[in-house]
Motif scaffolding. Sequence first.
Motif, PDB file in Angstrom:
ATOM      1  N   ALA A  70       0.816  -1.213   0.000  1.00  0.00           N
ATOM      2  CA  ALA A  70       0.000   0.000   0.000  1.00  0.00           C
ATOM      3  C   ALA A  70       0.848   1.261   0.000  1.00  0.00           C
ATOM      4  CB  ALA A  70      -0.928  -0.005   1.210  1.00  0.00           C
ATOM      5  N   ALA A  71       0.285   2.326  -0.535  1.00  0.00           N
ATOM      6  CA  ALA A  71       0.981   3.607  -0.610  1.00  0.00           C
ATOM      7  C   ALA A  71       1.232   4.213   0.759  1.00  0.00           C
ATOM      8  CB  ALA A  71       0.170   4.583  -1.462  1.00  0.00           C
ATOM      9  N   THR A  72       0.560   3.694   1.782  1.00  0.00           N
ATOM     10  CA  THR A  72       0.740   4.222   3.134  1.00  0.00           C
ATOM     11  C   THR A  72       1.932   3.611   3.850  1.00  0.00           C
ATOM     12  OG1 THR A  72      -0.831   2.550   3.925  1.00  0.00           O
ATOM     13  CG2 THR A  72      -1.716   4.734   3.402  1.00  0.00           C
ATOM     14  N   ASN A  73       2.543   2.575   3.286  1.00  0.00           N
ATOM     15  CA  ASN A  73       3.703   1.940   3.906  1.00  0.00           C
ATOM     16  C   ASN A  73       4.869   2.930   3.931  1.00  0.00           C
ATOM     17  OD1 ASN A  73       6.389   0.290   3.531  1.00  0.00           O
ATOM     18  ND2 ASN A  73       4.924  -1.082   4.533  1.00  0.00           N
ATOM     19  N   ALA A  74       5.618   2.974   5.046  1.00  0.00           N
ATOM     20  CA  ALA A  74       6.710   3.946   5.204  1.00  0.00           C
ATOM     21  C   ALA A  74       7.776   3.782   4.124  1.00  0.00           C
ATOM     22  CB  ALA A  74       7.336   3.804   6.591  1.00  0.00           C
ATOM     23  N   ALA A  75       8.104   2.536   3.770  1.00  0.00           N
ATOM     24  CA  ALA A  75       9.116   2.307   2.737  1.00  0.00           C
ATOM     25  C   ALA A  75       8.623   2.796   1.381  1.00  0.00           C
ATOM     26  CB  ALA A  75       9.466   0.821   2.668  1.00  0.00           C
ATOM     27  N   VAL A  76       7.358   2.552   1.082  1.00  0.00           N
ATOM     28  CA  VAL A  76       6.798   2.982  -0.203  1.00  0.00           C
ATOM     29  C   VAL A  76       6.722   4.501  -0.260  1.00  0.00           C
ATOM     30  CG1 VAL A  76       4.809   2.827  -1.732  1.00  0.00           C
ATOM     31  CG2 VAL A  76       5.537   0.820  -0.428  1.00  0.00           C
ATOM     32  N   ILE A  77       6.385   5.128   0.858  1.00  0.00           N
ATOM     33  CA  ILE A  77       6.377   6.597   0.906  1.00  0.00           C
ATOM     34  C   ILE A  77       7.776   7.136   0.620  1.00  0.00           C
ATOM     35  CG2 ILE A  77       6.107   8.588   2.436  1.00  0.00           C
ATOM     36  CD1 ILE A  77       3.845   7.044   3.841  1.00  0.00           C
ATOM     37  N   ALA A  78       8.798   6.490   1.208  1.00  0.00           N
ATOM     38  CA  ALA A  78      10.180   6.924   0.982  1.00  0.00           C
ATOM     39  C   ALA A  78      10.564   6.763  -0.485  1.00  0.00           C
ATOM     40  CB  ALA A  78      11.125   6.129   1.871  1.00  0.00           C
ATOM     41  N   MET A  79      10.127   5.673  -1.117  1.00  0.00           N
ATOM     42  CA  MET A  79      10.427   5.469  -2.539  1.00  0.00           C
ATOM     43  C   MET A  79       9.753   6.540  -3.389  1.00  0.00           C
ATOM     44  SD  MET A  79      10.017   1.335  -2.884  1.00  0.00           S
ATOM     45  CE  MET A  79      10.312   0.362  -1.406  1.00  0.00           C
ATOM     46  N   ASP A  80       8.531   6.883  -3.025  1.00  0.00           N
ATOM     47  CA  ASP A  80       7.785   7.873  -3.795  1.00  0.00           C
ATOM     48  C   ASP A  80       8.429   9.252  -3.691  1.00  0.00           C
ATOM     49  OD1 ASP A  80       5.398   8.598  -5.356  1.00  0.00           O
ATOM     50  OD2 ASP A  80       4.867   9.750  -3.574  1.00  0.00           O
ATOM     51  N   ARG A  81       9.043   9.549  -2.555  1.00  0.00           N
ATOM     52  CA  ARG A  81       9.640  10.867  -2.335  1.00  0.00           C
ATOM     53  C   ARG A  81      11.108  10.925  -2.771  1.00  0.00           C
ATOM     54  NH1 ARG A  81       7.316  12.161   3.787  1.00  0.00           N
ATOM     55  NH2 ARG A  81       5.120  12.439   3.181  1.00  0.00           N
TER      56      ARG A  81
END
Length: 757
Positions: free
Chosen positions: A187-198
Motif C-alpha cells: 500500500a501507498a501508506t507503507n513507510a518504505a513505499v512513501i520513501a520510494m515515492d519521495r
Amino acid sequence: MPKASSPRRFVLSAVCASALLATTLTVPAAFADGPARAVDGAREGVTAQACASKIATYVHDVSGEEGVLRKFLDWDPLTGNATGALHDTGVSTPLDTYSRFFTGGQGIIYVVTDEGALKTYKDNTATGGALLTPVRNYGGDWSNYATIVSGGANRIFALTYTGALDVFSIASPESGTGAITKVKTVAATNAAVIAMDRANDVWAVGSKIYTLRRGIADRLGEVKQWTYNETAGAAPFSADTVVVSRVDTKTFTGWSPGPGTFYTVGATPDHSGVAESYTGSGLAEIANDDVGSGIYGDVHADIASCLASPSADAKPVFGSVQSEEPAPQAVTDGSPDPVPQNPAEFTGKFTRGDGSPAAGLPVRVEAIDITSESMEEKELTTLGTAVTAADGTWKISLPATLPNDVQEAAAANGGAINAVAHVDGRTDSGQLMRGTDFVMAAPASAPATARALVASAAQDDTPSKLRPVTDAMGQESEQPNEVQTAYSWASENELSSRDTLGEQALPEYQSDTSSLPQGDPYIVKGVDTKAMDIRPMDGGCDKTKSKVIDTQIRYTAVVEGHAAWDSKATVEYDSKLATNVEVAVKTGSNWTIEGSVTLGSSISASTGYTNKGPHFAKQWKVPIEYKKIRETWKCNYGKDTYYRYRIQGGKYKVPDGGAVGKYGKDVRNKDGSGGYYKSPHSHRAWVARGSNFQLGKNRSVKWAGAVSAFGVKLGSSTQYDSDHKQRITAGNKSNARHDIWGKNDKVSGKPGVFYSF
C-alpha cells in the motif's frame, strides 16, 4: 533508477514514465535472492558461484540529441574502487531518449519502450556480440509506473504514480525469458513505499531497497536501506529502516554493483558527472570520491549477489584478451629537434564563404600584442602588406628592423610576434566583406623555442573566410556579463568533467549567451553572399585601433597525462613560451575562431602534477588572462565606422589567492584495452617495469575545448620541450607488461599524446 517526469518530482535523466504488465497473481512461499550464476560476459567471465570482481555498469545518456546506452566496467567493486576505477569501455548502442531500462543481473537488461512495452536483452559484448541482444518482448503496458528496479535476483519492484508498490516474480531470471508474475501490492501508506515515492532515486540489491533523497539548503540528504520480506504474516518492510549515508544537495543518482558498495553521481557543485563510492561499516564511508567521470543519466549495474576484489596483479582487460602483437620497448627519442621552416614569415589563405579562393584582395598585417594594458585605445602597428594570389594565399616577411613597440612586445612573449591579417572587399551587390586571420612569426634572433612553436602552429593554418560586415557592426555592442555568458554552449560544456570534444573542430559559430546559434550569417537582407565575387573596395579600410574593454583569468588545458594499470603519470608545464591558444572574433552576433596566438613569458614558473595513478588520466590547466578587445576601423574613404570584438589569450597570471594550476578534464576513457586494440600496431610500445618514458619534443594534441572565456570555447596546443613534458612511470607487477600507444604517430615520432594500458 531516477523517477519519470511528473509534476511532483525532479528527474535528473528526464526519462518518461513506465507501465503495467497484466499478469496473474501467484504468491511464492518465500523470497530468495538467488545464488551467483555464470553471466555470459556481462561480468566479464565470472564462473558459476564465484563472487564478481568486475561488474558491467550501464548509463542511459540522454544529454545529446539521441539517447545512448553506454557500458562501463566496475573494476574492484568490493572496495568501491579504492584502487580501481569505473572504466568507460567505449561500447555503446542507441537507446531511445524516452525509453527506460533497468538490470536484472547475469547480463540481462530490461527496457521499457516509449510505448510502454517491456523487453529483455542480453549483453553479449564480452564475447563479441551486441550490447542489446534481443531476448523477449513481453509487450504489455508499463506506463503506469514511475520507478522500476530489480535487485538482480528474482523480483521486480514497480512504483505506481499513485504511490503503491507492485512486486513481480521472475522465472529463470538468468535467461530473460521466464514468466513475470505479480505477487504482491504494498500500500501507498507503507513507510518504505512513501520513501520510494519521495526519493530522487531508488535501486535494489537482492531483497534490500535503497532510497536516495538529496539534501535541501544546508541540510544533508540521506540514503536509506529497506528490507523487503514475503514471509507469510510478516510486514512487507520492517518498521525500522537504516540510514546508511548522508549526501549533499547535488546528489540525484545512485546504484549498487552488489552487497557492501554503492555509488552516487552529482555530489559536486557543478553536476560534473563524477561518481563517488561508499563502502565500509553501514556503507557510510566514502571509499573513492573520483571513481569515474562522464556519468550523465540513469545508471544500473549488472548486480551480483556477492563481490570480490581482482587479483592484485590482474591487468584490466575489457572483453576477450587478444594475442600480444610485437611492439618495441619505449625509449625517449634522442634525435635532434626539428628545424623550424620559415618562422620569420606570416602566411595564410583567404576564401569566400563557400570555400573558393578570394583572389586579388589587399592584405594588411598588424601587430596585436602592443595593445595598451591600461584600456586606452591604441592604433595597431602595420608590419607589411600583400595581395592574395589566385588561390587565395598570401605571404609577408617580417621587416628587417622591427618597430620598437613590436620588439618590446615580442621580448615579453618569449620572442614570438602575434599579428592579425585583414582583408577587405565588396561584392557586386555592394556588401562589405572582411576576412581576419590571427597569425604569428619569429625573427631569426628569437629563441629556438619560439621559432619551433611558430613553425608547429603553421601546421594548423586553415583558410580564413571573408564574412559579411552587417549594419549591426556599425555601432558599439553591449557586452553580456558573466551571469549571461553562463548560459552559453561553451560555459555549459566547461562544466563537464570529461573532455567531450577531444580534437574535433569547434562549431563555426558560437553564441556567448545561448546554445549554438541558428541561421546563416551569410544571408544578408535575404541575399546569400557566400559564393559572390569579391573585389577590392574603393578607398579600403584604415589601420585598426584596439582597446581592451574587459579581462578574465581562465584556467586553460595545456598538457595531459595518462596512467592506467600499475603506473604513475607526471606532467610538467613551464610558463615560458610553449602554448598556442585560438582567438575568437565576433562577426555580427556570432563568434568565430580566426587563427591563434602564441603565449609566452619573460619569466619562468613551473607547475603540474607528479606520480598520479594508477587508473588516472587528467588534463592540467594553468591560469591565463584573456582580454576582450574592441576593434575600430573606418572604410569607404573614412565614411563608414565599424566595430568588432575579439577574445585573445595573454600571459600566465595567477589570480589573487588562486591556484597556480588545476586538474582539468578527465580523459581516462582514452586508456585501456579497448583503445589499445584499436590503435595502429606502429603506434604501440611498452614501458619496462620500474622505468619511465616521456614526451619532450614536438607538439601536443590540440584540445578543442581547452578553455571557455567570455562564454566562448577556444582550443589550445603545447610544444613539448625540456620544460613541458608528459611522462609515465611503470610499476613492478610481473604478470604483464605496461603498454602505451601514440595518438597520432609512434611514441618516438609525433604522437601528440600517448595513452596507457
